[in-house]
Scaffold this motif. Structure first.
Motif, PDB file in Angstrom:
ATOM      1  N   PRO A 155       0.742  -1.008  -0.090  1.00  0.00           N
ATOM      2  CA  PRO A 155      -0.035  -0.071  -0.146  1.00  0.00           C
ATOM      3  C   PRO A 155       0.830   1.116  -0.183  1.00  0.00           C
ATOM      4  O   PRO A 155       1.887   1.103   0.380  1.00  0.00           O
ATOM      5  N   GLU A 156       0.153   2.294  -0.515  1.00  0.00           N
ATOM      6  CA  GLU A 156       0.846   3.566  -0.247  1.00  0.00           C
ATOM      7  C   GLU A 156       0.295   4.214   0.894  1.00  0.00           C
ATOM      8  O   GLU A 156       0.908   5.158   1.384  1.00  0.00           O
ATOM      9  N   LEU A 157      -0.868   4.009   1.095  1.00  0.00           N
ATOM     10  CA  LEU A 157      -1.699   4.566   2.544  1.00  0.00           C
ATOM     11  C   LEU A 157      -2.127   3.099   3.201  1.00  0.00           C
ATOM     12  O   LEU A 157      -2.843   2.367   2.748  1.00  0.00           O
ATOM     13  N   LEU A 158      -1.544   3.259   4.589  1.00  0.00           N
ATOM     14  CA  LEU A 158      -2.121   2.052   5.452  1.00  0.00           C
ATOM     15  C   LEU A 158      -2.853   2.666   6.462  1.00  0.00           C
ATOM     16  O   LEU A 158      -2.614   3.661   7.220  1.00  0.00           O
ATOM     17  N   ILE A 159      -4.195   2.100   6.678  1.00  0.00           N
ATOM     18  CA  ILE A 159      -5.188   2.410   7.441  1.00  0.00           C
ATOM     19  C   ILE A 159      -5.339   1.414   8.646  1.00  0.00           C
ATOM     20  O   ILE A 159      -5.395   0.414   8.565  1.00  0.00           O
ATOM     21  N   LEU A 160      -5.188   2.079   9.892  1.00  0.00           N
ATOM     22  CA  LEU A 160      -5.477   1.225  11.206  1.00  0.00           C
ATOM     23  C   LEU A 160      -6.409   1.704  11.966  1.00  0.00           C
ATOM     24  O   LEU A 160      -6.446   2.693  12.374  1.00  0.00           O
ATOM     25  N   ASP A 161      -7.340   0.753  12.317  1.00  0.00           N
ATOM     26  CA  ASP A 161      -8.462   1.121  13.270  1.00  0.00           C
ATOM     27  C   ASP A 161      -8.204   0.434  14.522  1.00  0.00           C
ATOM     28  O   ASP A 161      -8.011  -0.789  14.850  1.00  0.00           O
ATOM     29  N   GLU A 162      -7.940   1.217  15.587  1.00  0.00           N
ATOM     30  CA  GLU A 162      -7.721   0.869  17.120  1.00  0.00           C
ATOM     31  C   GLU A 162      -6.603  -0.136  17.136  1.00  0.00           C
ATOM     32  O   GLU A 162      -7.063  -1.226  17.551  1.00  0.00           O
ATOM     33  N   LEU A 163      -5.183   0.282  16.760  1.00  0.00           N
ATOM     34  CA  LEU A 163      -4.393  -1.135  16.989  1.00  0.00           C
ATOM     35  C   LEU A 163      -4.155  -1.472  18.410  1.00  0.00           C
ATOM     36  O   LEU A 163      -3.467  -2.538  18.804  1.00  0.00           O
ATOM     37  N   SER A 164      -4.593  -0.749  19.361  1.00  0.00           N
ATOM     38  CA  SER A 164      -4.294  -1.018  20.672  1.00  0.00           C
ATOM     39  C   SER A 164      -4.977  -1.863  21.314  1.00  0.00           C
ATOM     40  O   SER A 164      -5.059  -2.279  22.542  1.00  0.00           O
ATOM     41  N   THR A 165      -6.292  -2.023  20.655  1.00  0.00           N
ATOM     42  CA  THR A 165      -7.224  -2.818  21.173  1.00  0.00           C
ATOM     43  C   THR A 165      -7.073  -4.299  21.729  1.00  0.00           C
ATOM     44  O   THR A 165      -6.054  -5.011  20.955  1.00  0.00           O
ATOM     45  N   GLY A 166      -7.065  -4.326  23.169  1.00  0.00           N
ATOM     46  CA  GLY A 166      -6.538  -5.559  23.482  1.00  0.00           C
ATOM     47  C   GLY A 166      -5.088  -5.869  24.085  1.00  0.00           C
ATOM     48  O   GLY A 166      -4.707  -6.982  24.364  1.00  0.00           O
ATOM     49  N   LEU A 167      -4.259  -4.952  23.599  1.00  0.00           N
ATOM     50  CA  LEU A 167      -2.789  -4.945  23.976  1.00  0.00           C
ATOM     51  C   LEU A 167      -2.301  -4.107  25.028  1.00  0.00           C
ATOM     52  O   LEU A 167      -2.985  -3.156  25.339  1.00  0.00           O
ATOM     53  N   ALA A 168      -1.231  -4.822  25.761  1.00  0.00           N
ATOM     54  CA  ALA A 168      -0.764  -4.030  26.881  1.00  0.00           C
ATOM     55  C   ALA A 168       0.100  -2.837  26.279  1.00  0.00           C
ATOM     56  O   ALA A 168       0.346  -2.813  25.109  1.00  0.00           O
ATOM     57  N   PRO A 169      -0.091  -1.583  26.905  1.00  0.00           N
ATOM     58  CA  PRO A 169       0.565  -0.620  26.652  1.00  0.00           C
ATOM     59  C   PRO A 169       1.966  -0.492  25.960  1.00  0.00           C
ATOM     60  O   PRO A 169       2.223   0.124  24.965  1.00  0.00           O
ATOM     61  N   ALA A 170       2.807  -1.256  26.603  1.00  0.00           N
ATOM     62  CA  ALA A 170       4.178  -1.561  25.967  1.00  0.00           C
ATOM     63  C   ALA A 170       4.061  -2.170  24.645  1.00  0.00           C
ATOM     64  O   ALA A 170       5.062  -1.762  23.784  1.00  0.00           O
ATOM     65  N   ILE A 171       3.199  -3.016  24.350  1.00  0.00           N
ATOM     66  CA  ILE A 171       3.389  -3.677  23.291  1.00  0.00           C
ATOM     67  C   ILE A 171       2.858  -2.714  22.058  1.00  0.00           C
ATOM     68  O   ILE A 171       3.415  -2.795  21.034  1.00  0.00           O
TER      69      ILE A 171
END
Ligand SMILES: Nc1ncnc2c1ncn2[C@@H]1O[C@H](COP(=O)(O)OP(=O)(O)OP(=O)(O)O)[C@@H](O)[C@H]1O
Ligand SMILES: [Mg+2]
Length: 237
Positions: A155-171
């Motif tokens: 992709p030229e444009l990568l779209i990410l929705d809520e990548l932090s969902t369910g993950l520890a803050p450090a990850i």
């Protein structure tokens, strides 16, 4: 030039608008975040950019071309990739097979081997676990796999929705730091409730409330705004 421009967008579900006259611009090789509370319309906006939600008014322009009414797979073909918050991996398939599925457009198929080694270089854990079933990977590893699969479409444009969902803050932070490195060769648009991390990595931020953009600016500009301070950064007065 803007890689992506959203102009006066009204969109929603079953003829009802969720988004009201949304304007948003994403410059090439930047990281742009859309922040806002639950139900403010972030996912709906990303879905509309991807073609999963019907547009009632306005335009979506990618690389200077109107894509407002193209099918989602046509948008992928033009160079937009989406990592939905549910990740939508195939848990019973291996890591490598999940990655290969990301390269389904003709353009991506031609570069499959090259893309695969780039993704393995980018996320070495995926290379180590290439024969493991996706469903047995940890949450963080699955998020890396979902991003890796999106990268397979080149992709030229990568779209990410809520990548932090369910993950520890450090990850989450580790994955965000990785994305920062990506912006040299691609553009990233993300939606986040977890605004501290969005502030850390973004070049520009849009704040959504009730389907409208209520503020925008660089992280520095926004952290000076008293509205943003009180509503989002937990700072009083
Ligand atoms: N498939 C759908 N059909 C009808 N209404 C929907 C649908 N999906 C979302 N909505 C509504 O659209 C509004 C915006 O939801 P959206 O998921 O875009 O918000 P969000 O900012 O992504 O929230 P969150 O932070 O919880 O992910 C909400 O009122 C929601 O109920
Ligand atoms: Mg959402």
């Amino acid at each position: 030039m803007d890689l992506l421009a959203v102009e006066g967008l009204r969109a929603g579900y079953k003829g009802l608008n969720v988004l009201w006259d949304v304007d948003l611009n994403v410059k090439k090789n930047t990281i742009v975040s859309v922040i806002g509370s639950n139900g403010s319309g972030k996912t709906t906006l990303l879905n509309a950019i991807m073609g999963f939600v019907e547009v009632n008014k306005g335009e979506i322009i990618f690389n200077g071309n109107k894509i407002t009414h193209l099918k989602p797979q046509e948008r992928v073909g033009l160079g937009i990739a989406y990592v939905p918050s549910e990740r939508e991996l195939f848990p019973e398939m291996t890591v490598e097979d999940n990655l290969m599925l990301g390269a389904y457009t003709p353009r991506a198929r031609k570069h499959l081997r090259e893309s695969l080694s780039q993704v393995y270089e980018f996320f070495p854990i995926l290379s180590e676990r290439r024969n493991q079933l996706a469903g047995t990977m940890s949450g963080g590893e699955q998020q890396m796999l979902a991003i890796g699969r999106a990268l397979m479409s080149r992709p030229e444009l990568l779209i990410l929705d809520e990548l932090s969902t369910g993950l520890a803050p450090a990850i989450t932070l580790r994955i965000y730091r990785k994305l920062e490195g990506l912006s040299e060769r691609m553009t990233v648009l993300l939606a986040e409730q977890n605004i501290h991390q969005a502030f850390m990595v973004s070049d520009y931020i849009y704040v959504m409330e009730n389907g409208k953009i209520i503020a925008s600016g660089s992280p520095d500009e926004l952290s000076e705004s008293s509205l943003i301070k009180s509503a989002y950064l937990g700072v009083k007065g």
